[in-house]
Design a protein around this motif. Structure first.
Motif, PDB file in Angstrom:
ATOM      1  N   ARG A  93       0.842  -1.210   0.000  1.00 18.96           N
ATOM      2  CA  ARG A  93       0.000   0.000   0.000  1.00 18.96           C
ATOM      3  C   ARG A  93       0.873   1.256   0.000  1.00 18.96           C
ATOM      4  NH1 ARG A  93      -2.731  -4.011  -0.367  1.00 18.96           N
ATOM      5  NH2 ARG A  93      -2.133  -3.494  -2.441  1.00 18.96           N
ATOM      6  N   ALA A  94       1.950   1.225   0.765  1.00 16.74           N
ATOM      7  CA  ALA A  94       2.842   2.390   0.825  1.00 16.74           C
ATOM      8  C   ALA A  94       3.480   2.656  -0.529  1.00 16.74           C
ATOM      9  CB  ALA A  94       3.919   2.182   1.889  1.00 16.74           C
ATOM     10  N   LEU A  95       3.953   1.608  -1.192  1.00 21.76           N
ATOM     11  CA  LEU A  95       4.638   1.790  -2.475  1.00 21.76           C
ATOM     12  C   LEU A  95       3.675   2.094  -3.625  1.00 21.76           C
ATOM     13  CD1 LEU A  95       7.327  -1.032  -2.243  1.00 21.76           C
ATOM     14  CD2 LEU A  95       7.659   1.436  -1.954  1.00 21.76           C
ATOM     15  N   ARG A  96       2.515   1.491  -3.594  1.00 22.70           N
ATOM     16  CA  ARG A  96       1.579   1.644  -4.707  1.00 22.70           C
ATOM     17  C   ARG A  96       0.644   2.836  -4.578  1.00 22.70           C
ATOM     18  NH1 ARG A  96      -0.471  -4.435  -6.154  1.00 22.70           N
ATOM     19  NH2 ARG A  96       1.514  -5.193  -6.948  1.00 22.70           N
ATOM     20  N   VAL A  97       0.384   3.275  -3.362  1.00 21.09           N
ATOM     21  CA  VAL A  97      -0.592   4.351  -3.180  1.00 21.09           C
ATOM     22  C   VAL A  97       0.040   5.582  -2.540  1.00 21.09           C
ATOM     23  CG1 VAL A  97      -2.779   5.014  -2.121  1.00 21.09           C
ATOM     24  CG2 VAL A  97      -2.500   2.707  -3.027  1.00 21.09           C
ATOM     25  N   TRP A  98       0.580   5.420  -1.339  1.00 24.46           N
ATOM     26  CA  TRP A  98       1.037   6.594  -0.615  1.00 24.46           C
ATOM     27  C   TRP A  98       2.195   7.294  -1.329  1.00 24.46           C
ATOM     28  CZ3 TRP A  98       5.285   8.645   1.858  1.00 24.46           C
ATOM     29  CH2 TRP A  98       5.012   9.800   2.598  1.00 24.46           C
ATOM     30  N   LEU A  99       3.178   6.553  -1.815  1.00 23.99           N
ATOM     31  CA  LEU A  99       4.324   7.173  -2.485  1.00 23.99           C
ATOM     32  C   LEU A  99       3.904   7.955  -3.730  1.00 23.99           C
ATOM     33  CD1 LEU A  99       7.378   7.623  -2.511  1.00 23.99           C
ATOM     34  CD2 LEU A  99       7.600   5.494  -3.795  1.00 23.99           C
ATOM     35  N   PRO A 100       3.115   7.391  -4.661  1.00 25.46           N
ATOM     36  CA  PRO A 100       2.674   8.191  -5.813  1.00 25.46           C
ATOM     37  C   PRO A 100       1.842   9.408  -5.413  1.00 25.46           C
ATOM     38  CG  PRO A 100       2.318   5.871  -6.250  1.00 25.46           C
ATOM     39  CD  PRO A 100       2.729   5.988  -4.812  1.00 25.46           C
ATOM     40  N   VAL A 101       0.952   9.235  -4.437  1.00 28.24           N
ATOM     41  CA  VAL A 101       0.141  10.374  -3.979  1.00 28.24           C
ATOM     42  C   VAL A 101       1.051  11.454  -3.408  1.00 28.24           C
ATOM     43  CG1 VAL A 101      -1.499  11.093  -2.176  1.00 28.24           C
ATOM     44  CG2 VAL A 101      -1.996   9.102  -3.594  1.00 28.24           C
ATOM     45  N   PHE A 102       2.015  11.053  -2.597  1.00 29.66           N
ATOM     46  CA  PHE A 102       2.956  12.010  -2.004  1.00 29.66           C
ATOM     47  C   PHE A 102       3.702  12.768  -3.099  1.00 29.66           C
ATOM     48  CE2 PHE A 102       7.179  13.133  -0.478  1.00 29.66           C
ATOM     49  CZ  PHE A 102       6.865  13.895   0.642  1.00 29.66           C
ATOM     50  N   LEU A 103       4.189  12.057  -4.116  1.00 33.78           N
ATOM     51  CA  LEU A 103       4.943  12.711  -5.195  1.00 33.78           C
ATOM     52  C   LEU A 103       4.064  13.683  -5.995  1.00 33.78           C
ATOM     53  CD1 LEU A 103       7.121   9.712  -6.420  1.00 33.78           C
ATOM     54  CD2 LEU A 103       7.850  11.665  -5.031  1.00 33.78           C
ATOM     55  N   ILE A 104       2.840  13.287  -6.278  1.00 35.75           N
ATOM     56  CA  ILE A 104       1.922  14.170  -7.000  1.00 35.75           C
ATOM     57  C   ILE A 104       1.619  15.408  -6.166  1.00 35.75           C
ATOM     58  CG2 ILE A 104      -0.454  14.397  -7.831  1.00 35.75           C
ATOM     59  CD1 ILE A 104      -0.196  11.404  -8.711  1.00 35.75           C
ATOM     60  N   TYR A 105       1.339  15.213  -4.876  1.00 38.30           N
ATOM     61  CA  TYR A 105       1.071  16.357  -4.001  1.00 38.30           C
ATOM     62  C   TYR A 105       2.299  17.251  -3.858  1.00 38.30           C
ATOM     63  CZ  TYR A 105      -3.482  14.608  -2.472  1.00 38.30           C
ATOM     64  OH  TYR A 105      -4.787  14.216  -2.419  1.00 38.30           O
ATOM     65  N   LEU A 106       3.483  16.662  -3.879  1.00 40.22           N
ATOM     66  CA  LEU A 106       4.711  17.454  -3.792  1.00 40.22           C
ATOM     67  C   LEU A 106       4.815  18.400  -4.986  1.00 40.22           C
ATOM     68  CD1 LEU A 106       7.298  17.893  -2.120  1.00 40.22           C
ATOM     69  CD2 LEU A 106       8.373  16.118  -3.506  1.00 40.22           C
ATOM     70  N   VAL A 107       4.493  17.891  -6.167  1.00 40.70           N
ATOM     71  CA  VAL A 107       4.496  18.739  -7.370  1.00 40.70           C
ATOM     72  C   VAL A 107       3.424  19.821  -7.258  1.00 40.70           C
ATOM     73  CG1 VAL A 107       4.080  18.758  -9.868  1.00 40.70           C
ATOM     74  CG2 VAL A 107       5.476  16.954  -8.856  1.00 40.70           C
ATOM     75  N   VAL A 108       2.240  19.435  -6.846  1.00 44.39           N
ATOM     76  CA  VAL A 108       1.137  20.401  -6.698  1.00 44.39           C
ATOM     77  C   VAL A 108       1.509  21.487  -5.696  1.00 44.39           C
ATOM     78  CG1 VAL A 108      -1.227  20.679  -5.851  1.00 44.39           C
ATOM     79  CG2 VAL A 108      -0.682  18.797  -7.403  1.00 44.39           C
ATOM     80  N   CYS A 109       2.031  21.089  -4.548  1.00 45.34           N
ATOM     81  CA  CYS A 109       2.393  22.064  -3.504  1.00 45.34           C
ATOM     82  C   CYS A 109       3.517  22.990  -3.961  1.00 45.34           C
ATOM     83  CB  CYS A 109       2.801  21.353  -2.219  1.00 45.34           C
ATOM     84  SG  CYS A 109       1.419  20.566  -1.373  1.00 45.34           S
ATOM     85  N   THR A 110       4.376  22.504  -4.828  1.00 45.98           N
ATOM     86  CA  THR A 110       5.473  23.331  -5.342  1.00 45.98           C
ATOM     87  C   THR A 110       4.934  24.482  -6.169  1.00 45.98           C
ATOM     88  OG1 THR A 110       6.926  21.402  -5.377  1.00 45.98           O
ATOM     89  CG2 THR A 110       7.593  23.279  -6.718  1.00 45.98           C
ATOM     90  N   PHE A 111       3.878  24.223  -6.928  1.00 42.40           N
ATOM     91  CA  PHE A 111       3.339  25.255  -7.820  1.00 42.40           C
ATOM     92  C   PHE A 111       2.217  26.084  -7.206  1.00 42.40           C
ATOM     93  CE2 PHE A 111       5.260  22.200 -10.743  1.00 42.40           C
ATOM     94  CZ  PHE A 111       6.100  23.058 -11.440  1.00 42.40           C
ATOM     95  N   MET A 112       1.692  25.650  -6.075  1.00 38.45           N
ATOM     96  CA  MET A 112       0.616  26.393  -5.425  1.00 38.45           C
ATOM     97  C   MET A 112       1.222  27.313  -4.367  1.00 38.45           C
ATOM     98  SD  MET A 112      -1.989  25.266  -7.042  1.00 38.45           S
ATOM     99  CE  MET A 112      -3.400  25.798  -6.150  1.00 38.45           C
ATOM    100  N   ASP A 113       0.508  28.332  -4.045  1.00 39.15           N
ATOM    101  CA  ASP A 113       0.967  29.283  -3.040  1.00 39.15           C
ATOM    102  C   ASP A 113       0.423  28.872  -1.676  1.00 39.15           C
ATOM    103  OD1 ASP A 113       2.228  31.510  -2.012  1.00 39.15           O
ATOM    104  OD2 ASP A 113       0.533  32.844  -2.428  1.00 39.15           O
ATOM    105  N   TYR A 114       0.851  27.703  -1.197  1.00 43.69           N
ATOM    106  CA  TYR A 114       0.377  27.172   0.070  1.00 43.69           C
ATOM    107  C   TYR A 114       1.277  27.630   1.208  1.00 43.69           C
ATOM    108  CZ  TYR A 114      -2.622  23.739  -2.322  1.00 43.69           C
ATOM    109  OH  TYR A 114      -3.578  23.123  -3.077  1.00 43.69           O
ATOM    110  N   SER A 115       0.675  27.810   2.376  1.00 37.59           N
ATOM    111  CA  SER A 115       1.464  28.078   3.580  1.00 37.59           C
ATOM    112  C   SER A 115       2.182  26.784   3.965  1.00 37.59           C
ATOM    113  CB  SER A 115       0.544  28.525   4.716  1.00 37.59           C
ATOM    114  OG  SER A 115      -0.273  27.449   5.132  1.00 37.59           O
ATOM    115  N   PHE A 116       3.106  26.895   4.898  1.00 37.59           N
ATOM    116  CA  PHE A 116       3.833  25.713   5.368  1.00 37.59           C
ATOM    117  C   PHE A 116       2.859  24.684   5.953  1.00 37.59           C
ATOM    118  CE2 PHE A 116       5.915  23.367   8.817  1.00 37.59           C
ATOM    119  CZ  PHE A 116       6.901  22.706   8.088  1.00 37.59           C
ATOM    120  N   LEU A 117       1.918  25.143   6.767  1.00 36.55           N
ATOM    121  CA  LEU A 117       0.949  24.252   7.396  1.00 36.55           C
ATOM    122  C   LEU A 117       0.076  23.549   6.358  1.00 36.55           C
ATOM    123  CD1 LEU A 117      -0.222  23.177  10.047  1.00 36.55           C
ATOM    124  CD2 LEU A 117      -1.779  25.126  10.046  1.00 36.55           C
TER     125      LEU A 117
END
Length: 186
Positions: A86-110
């Motif tokens: 589950r970690a390799l197939r779901v959480w890791l891809p989701v984390f990577l996609i969110y990392l890209v999204v958060c990089t381009f969005m103007d999100y606060s640290f929290l």
């Protein structure tokens, strides 16, 4: 006098046998749900319009198929491999996609931490509902699996009691507890 047809029972193995097809059908159904264009209910578009209108059924079908897959995976591999997969197939891809999204969005640290950890889903921060929901299901599923295999009567009572609780939450809190509602109803 007309004889009754003999019906072949549906077994869990039948669902597993056709799971790729059912996953694909659910994915297409979900795709039609998320098309930003409302398909007209006229002419040859009528069928696609109804598919789009009932697109949430694709989400439910996908969640059902995911549950079947979880049961099969846990039964076949055991809990350690279950969580690793589950970690390799779901959480890791989701984390990577969110990392890209958060990089381009103007999100606060929290907000960034909430989104990357998918806790944001439960705290009403920008996050995909599916990732937060499915990861929670992965965390609690082994407990339900154990109950089903060791205390079946208690499992059935627990499932039966969930419905009144969910309905009460829907009536009292309506959309205030949307993530909890989605988690409990699915």
């Amino acid at each position: 006098c007309m004889q009754r047809e003999k019906r072949t029972p549906l077994f869990f193995s039948d669902i597993l046998k056709y799971r790729s097809f059912l996953y694909g059908l659910a994915a297409i159904w979900i795709f039609f749900l998320h098309i930003p264009y409302k398909i007209p209910k006229t002419g040859i578009w009528t069928i696609l319009s109804y598919i789009q209108g009932f697109g949430a059924c694709g989400v439910e079908m996908f969640a059902l198929m995911a549950g079947c897959g979880l049961y099969y995976s846990l039964k076949k591999h055991g809990i350690r491999t279950f969580y690793l997969r589950r970690a390799l197939r779901v959480w890791l891809p989701v984390f990577l996609i969110y990392l890209v999204v958060c990089t381009f969005m103007d999100y606060s640290f929290l907000t960034t931490v909430g989104t990357l950890s998918v806790i944001g889903y439960w705290a009403r921060m920008p996050a995909s509902w599916f990732a937060g929901f499915i990861l929670l299901m992965y965390l609690v599923y082994p407990a339900f699996y154990w109950l089903l295999n060791h205390h079946r009567k208690f499992y059935y009572v627990l499932c039966a009691l969930m419905w009144p609780v969910v309905l009460a939450l829907l009536v009292v809190f309506e959309n205030a507890l949307l993530p909890v509602k989605q988690g409990l109803t699915r």
